[in-house]
Write an enzyme that holds these catalytic residues in place. Structure first.
Site, short mmCIF file in Angstrom:
data_model
loop_
_atom_site.label_atom_id
_atom_site.label_comp_id
_atom_site.label_asym_id
_atom_site.label_seq_id
_atom_site.Cartn_x
_atom_site.Cartn_y
_atom_site.Cartn_z
CB SER A 122 -0.97 0.00 1.18
OG SER A 122 -0.29 0.14 2.40
NE ARG A 175 20.65 -11.03 7.38
CZ ARG A 175 19.34 -11.05 7.56
NH1 ARG A 175 18.56 -10.35 6.76
NH2 ARG A 175 18.79 -11.77 8.52
CG HIS A 182 9.58 1.44 12.00
ND1 HIS A 182 9.74 0.06 11.87
CD2 HIS A 182 9.39 1.67 13.32
CE1 HIS A 182 9.64 -0.49 13.06
NE2 HIS A 182 9.43 0.45 13.95
CD GLU A 221 3.27 2.96 7.70
OE1 GLU A 221 3.94 2.48 8.60
OE2 GLU A 221 2.79 2.26 6.78
C1 GRF Z 1 4.12 -0.59 6.81
O1 GRF Z 1 3.35 -0.50 7.96
C2 GRF Z 1 5.51 -0.15 7.06
O2 GRF Z 1 5.62 0.79 8.07
C3 GRF Z 1 6.20 -1.40 7.48
O3 GRF Z 1 5.61 -2.41 6.71
C4 GRF Z 1 4.30 -2.03 6.38
C5 GRF Z 1 4.12 -2.19 4.90
O4 GRF Z 1 2.80 -2.02 4.47
N1 GRF Z 1 7.64 -1.29 7.30
P1 GRF Z 1 2.47 -2.02 2.94
O5 GRF Z 1 3.06 -3.27 2.34
O6 GRF Z 1 3.08 -0.79 2.33
O7 GRF Z 1 0.98 -2.01 2.85
#
Ligand code: GRF
Length: 238
Positions: A52, A104, A148, A213
Site C-alpha cells: 500500500s 544478505r 516504519h 504512512e
Molecule cells: C508498513 O506498515 C511499514 O511501516 C512497514 O511495513 C508495512 C508495509 O505495508 N515497514 P504495505 O506493504 O506498504 O501495505
C-alpha cells in the site's frame, strides 16, 4: 453516542523536521519540478507484502504531488500484494527472492545493481521485511529511505504497533527515515503522530497508522530529494 472522530487530524498529525544545514551527499544538481523540461526524480521501491505504501508513492507521483516517478518495484516474495498492484499500475517488477540468494550481501548487491541499471536516484523501502547490509546503504548513500510504523526511536523492529500497544503508550505514529546499518536507526525525515484510541485493537491502530504512512512517505522522498540537491524546493510563500 456520537461516532469517535479520528484524532489524528491530517492537518495536525505531520510534524515537519527542522531545516537542515545544506545537502548531505550532494547530487548532480537539481531536478526541476514537473512541467519543466527536466526529468523527474527516479524512484526505486522495495516491498515484501501488501504494497500500500508503494501504491501511495505511485499515486503521489501521478497526481503531481511529487516531481518523481517510480521506475522499478523490487520484491522478495513472488506472490505478494505489491506485485499485483505494480501490474495494475504498469510499473516494472523484479523479483529478488532472498531464499535464492547466497547471503544478505549477495541479495543487496543484486538489488543495488537492479536499481543502478534503471538509473534510480532514490530507493524507498516500503515494507521491505529484510534487514539490509552496508552494501545497499553504500550503493545509495543518503538515498535509501524506510518507513516504519512507530514514532522512532521507540519500538524498532518487528510488530512495532503491537509493541506500542503492549507498552500502553497513548501516542503512536510512523516515521520515514534514512537507512543506516542499525535497524530503524537512521536520521528522521518526517514523522506523523497517531493517538491511540482507548479500546481499539492492533488492526485498527495499524490501519490508522498506515493512513498516515501514505501521507508522509511522499513528503519524506521530497525532503530527501531536496536535501540532496536533487529536487528544487518549492518557492517560499510570501
Ligand atoms: C508498513 O506498515 C511499514 O511501516 C512497514 O511495513 C508495512 C508495509 O505495508 N515497514 P504495505 O506493504 O506498504 O501495505
Amino acid at each position: 453516542m456520537p461516532a469517535l472522530v479520528d484524532p489524528s487530524d491530517p492537518g495536525l498529525a505531520v510534524q515537519w523536521p527542522l531545516p537542515q544545514q545544506g545537502p548531505i551527499h550532494p547530487g548532480d544538481g537539481p531536478v526541476p519540478g514537473e512541467g519543466s523540461s527536466g526529468r523527474r526524480l527516479r524512484l526505486g521501491v522495495m516491498a515484501s507484502g501488501n504494497g500500500s505504501n508503494f501504491e501511495a508513492l505511485v499515486g503521489a507521483c501521478r497526481r503531481g504531488e511529487l516531481a518523481a516517478e517510480v521506475v522499478l518495484l523490487a520484491v522478495n516474495n513472488p506472490g505478494c500484494g505489491a506485485v499485483a498492484r505494480a501490474e495494475r499500475l504498469g510499473i516494472p517488477i523484479q523479483l529478488h527472492d532472498h531464499r535464492q540468494a547466497a547471503s544478505r550481501e549477495a541479495l543487496d548487491n543484486a538489488l543495488a545493481a537492479s536499481f543502478r541499471a534503471v538509473d534510480a536516484d532514490l530507493v524507498v523501502m516500503a515494507g521491505w521485511m529484510r534487514i539490509v547490509t552496508q552494501r545497499l546503504i553504500d550503493a545509495f548513500p543518503d538515498r535509501l529511505v524506510n518507513i516504519h510504523p512507530s514514532l522512532l526511536p521507540s519500538f524498532r523492529g518487528v510488530d512495532a504497533v503491537g509493541q506500542a500497544l503492549a507498552a500502553g503508550v497513548t501516542l503512536s505514529g510512523c516515521t520515514a527515515h534514512l537507512v543506516r546499518l542499525e535497524v530503524d536507526g537512521g536520521p528522521i525525515l518526517v514523522q506523523a503522530a497517531v493517538p491511540v484510541v482507548s479500546g481499539e485493537d492492533r488492526a485498527a491502530l495499524a490501519r490508522r497508522i498506515q493512513g498516515q504512512e501514505h501521507r508522509i512517505l511522499p513528503l519524506a522522498v521530497r525532503l530527501a530529494g531536496e536535501r540532496l540537491g536533487l529536487l528544487q524546493p518549492p518557492p517560499a510563500q510570501g
